[in-house]
Motif scaffolding. Structure first.
Motif, mmCIF file in Angstrom:
data_model
loop_
_atom_site.group_PDB
_atom_site.id
_atom_site.type_symbol
_atom_site.label_atom_id
_atom_site.label_comp_id
_atom_site.label_asym_id
_atom_site.label_seq_id
_atom_site.Cartn_x
_atom_site.Cartn_y
_atom_site.Cartn_z
ATOM 1 N N LEU B 54 0.840 -1.194 0.000
ATOM 2 C CA LEU B 54 0.000 0.000 0.000
ATOM 3 C C LEU B 54 0.875 1.243 0.000
ATOM 4 O O LEU B 54 1.718 1.428 0.874
ATOM 5 C CB LEU B 54 -0.903 -0.001 1.232
ATOM 6 C CG LEU B 54 -2.294 -0.544 0.961
ATOM 7 C CD1 LEU B 54 -2.880 -1.179 2.182
ATOM 8 C CD2 LEU B 54 -3.197 0.571 0.445
ATOM 9 N N TRP B 127 -3.037 3.734 -2.515
ATOM 10 C CA TRP B 127 -3.067 2.917 -3.734
ATOM 11 C C TRP B 127 -2.528 1.535 -3.420
ATOM 12 O O TRP B 127 -1.479 1.391 -2.786
ATOM 13 C CB TRP B 127 -2.231 3.554 -4.844
ATOM 14 C CG TRP B 127 -2.717 4.905 -5.212
ATOM 15 C CD1 TRP B 127 -3.706 5.211 -6.108
ATOM 16 C CD2 TRP B 127 -2.260 6.166 -4.688
ATOM 17 N NE1 TRP B 127 -3.885 6.573 -6.168
ATOM 18 C CE2 TRP B 127 -3.015 7.175 -5.308
ATOM 19 C CE3 TRP B 127 -1.290 6.525 -3.747
ATOM 20 C CZ2 TRP B 127 -2.829 8.522 -5.020
ATOM 21 C CZ3 TRP B 127 -1.102 7.882 -3.451
ATOM 22 C CH2 TRP B 127 -1.867 8.849 -4.088
ATOM 23 N N LYS B 128 -3.248 0.519 -3.924
ATOM 24 C CA LYS B 128 -2.850 -0.870 -3.692
ATOM 25 C C LYS B 128 -2.122 -1.427 -4.914
ATOM 26 O O LYS B 128 -2.621 -1.327 -6.039
ATOM 27 C CB LYS B 128 -4.100 -1.728 -3.436
ATOM 28 C CG LYS B 128 -4.761 -1.465 -2.106
ATOM 29 C CD LYS B 128 -6.076 -2.228 -2.003
ATOM 30 C CE LYS B 128 -6.706 -2.011 -0.638
ATOM 31 N NZ LYS B 128 -8.135 -2.352 -0.647
ATOM 32 N N HIS B 129 -0.972 -2.007 -4.650
ATOM 33 C CA HIS B 129 -0.235 -2.733 -5.689
ATOM 34 C C HIS B 129 -0.183 -4.184 -5.252
ATOM 35 O O HIS B 129 0.296 -4.490 -4.160
ATOM 36 C CB HIS B 129 1.181 -2.168 -5.833
ATOM 37 C CG HIS B 129 1.964 -2.790 -6.941
ATOM 38 N ND1 HIS B 129 2.754 -3.904 -6.758
ATOM 39 C CD2 HIS B 129 2.062 -2.473 -8.252
ATOM 40 C CE1 HIS B 129 3.309 -4.232 -7.922
ATOM 41 N NE2 HIS B 129 2.913 -3.379 -8.839
ATOM 42 N N TRP B 138 -1.250 -2.705 -10.431
ATOM 43 C CA TRP B 138 -1.963 -1.724 -9.610
ATOM 44 C C TRP B 138 -3.435 -2.051 -9.634
ATOM 45 O O TRP B 138 -4.006 -2.307 -10.695
ATOM 46 C CB TRP B 138 -1.711 -0.313 -10.136
ATOM 47 C CG TRP B 138 -0.291 0.113 -9.909
ATOM 48 C CD1 TRP B 138 0.733 0.045 -10.818
ATOM 49 C CD2 TRP B 138 0.269 0.612 -8.698
ATOM 50 N NE1 TRP B 138 1.897 0.472 -10.230
ATOM 51 C CE2 TRP B 138 1.644 0.834 -8.930
ATOM 52 C CE3 TRP B 138 -0.245 0.895 -7.438
ATOM 53 C CZ2 TRP B 138 2.501 1.327 -7.945
ATOM 54 C CZ3 TRP B 138 0.608 1.387 -6.459
ATOM 55 C CH2 TRP B 138 1.958 1.603 -6.719
ATOM 56 N N VAL B 139 -4.047 -2.018 -8.460
ATOM 57 C CA VAL B 139 -5.489 -2.275 -8.355
ATOM 58 C C VAL B 139 -6.235 -1.086 -8.963
ATOM 59 O O VAL B 139 -5.897 0.067 -8.718
ATOM 60 C CB VAL B 139 -5.882 -2.473 -6.878
ATOM 61 C CG1 VAL B 139 -7.395 -2.583 -6.724
ATOM 62 C CG2 VAL B 139 -5.184 -3.712 -6.326
#
Lengths: 88, 154
Positions: B54, B127-129, B138-139
């Motif tokens: 995150l 941001w979620k990776h 990347w989500v």
């Protein structure tokens, strides 16, 4: 007065990777706006033109507040460009 | 009121029991504490997910969360809140986010807890990776999250 405005740009997440940097300083002639800054960055071509084109979904925050494209920019402003958020 | 609201962005895990006790001790008029814990899942969009990182925007993250909590206070009679969001590397089953809302009665606590989560999902710069068997990605933001947040417009 047309003094140049030095802006502190930040990039996050997918855009940070695409642009190959997490920050830079860009000097714009005043009066500057978010739209003008985006046009300048798009003018670099390549991934900049692609990622910042009108159809792409990204956000711009000026001094840590999400801002519209007509937002004026002044010397020393922190301008962050990032994808839609995905926390929680 | 100092300490009524606690907002933290941290890599460490959180202790739901200790955080609940902190809120409960603020005011003996508190009759309800609603809690939400978001967990990392081992799948997303049909793919197994092995790990997640995150990323956030230090500074803006904290102010965005404070704005959301302030808006919740404006809508409901809350006696305390806690928002803790983790950043950095996470694995399936790990807790990601904690929201606690305290009020005299359950209705306001439940509503405010859901509101804070809906706004956090669409306004706080995280941001979620995620890492899958085929690599990292990347989500993407979900329309359903925008729709959930839009329910609170008035």
């Amino acid at each position: 007065m047309l003094n140049p405005a030095a802006l502190n740009l930040l990039y996050f997440a997918r855009l940070r990777e695409a642009f190959g940097r997490d920050r830079e300083t860009v000097v714009m002639p005043e009066p500057a706006t978010v739209d003008g800054l985006l046009a300048t960055l798009q003018g670099r071509g390549g991934v900049w033109a692609d990622e910042l084109s009108a159809g792409r979904n990204f956000r711009v925050a000026v001094n840590q507040t999400v801002s519209g494209r007509d937002q004026p920019l002044r010397a020393g402003d922190e301008v962050a460009i990032f994808p839609p958020v995905t926390g929680g | 009121m100092a300490e009524r609201d606690r907002i933290a962005v941290q890599t460490a895990a959180f202790d739901v029991g200790a955080e609940t006790a902190r809120l409960a001790a603020l005011d003996r008029g508190i009759g309800a504490i609603a809690s939400f814990v978001g967990l990392m899942r081992d799948q997303n969009n049909g793919d197994a997910v092995q790990a997640m990182t995150l990323e956030h925007y230090p500074g803006m993250t904290e102010s965005a969360l404070a704005d959301i909590v302030a808006e919740a206070h404006g809508r409901w009679a809350l006696m305390g809140t806690t928002v803790i969001h983790r950043v950095g590397p996470l694995h399936p089953g790990d807790p990601i986010v904690l929201v606690l809302t305290a009020s005299a009665h359950r209705g306001e606590a439940f509503a405010a807890c859901e509101f804070i989560m809906d706004y956090l999902k669409t306004r706080a710069p995280f941001w979620k990776h995620e890492t899958t068997a085929s690599g990292g990605r990347w989500v993407e933001a979900r329309d359903s999250d925008d729709n959930a947040a839009a329910r609170w417009n008035r």
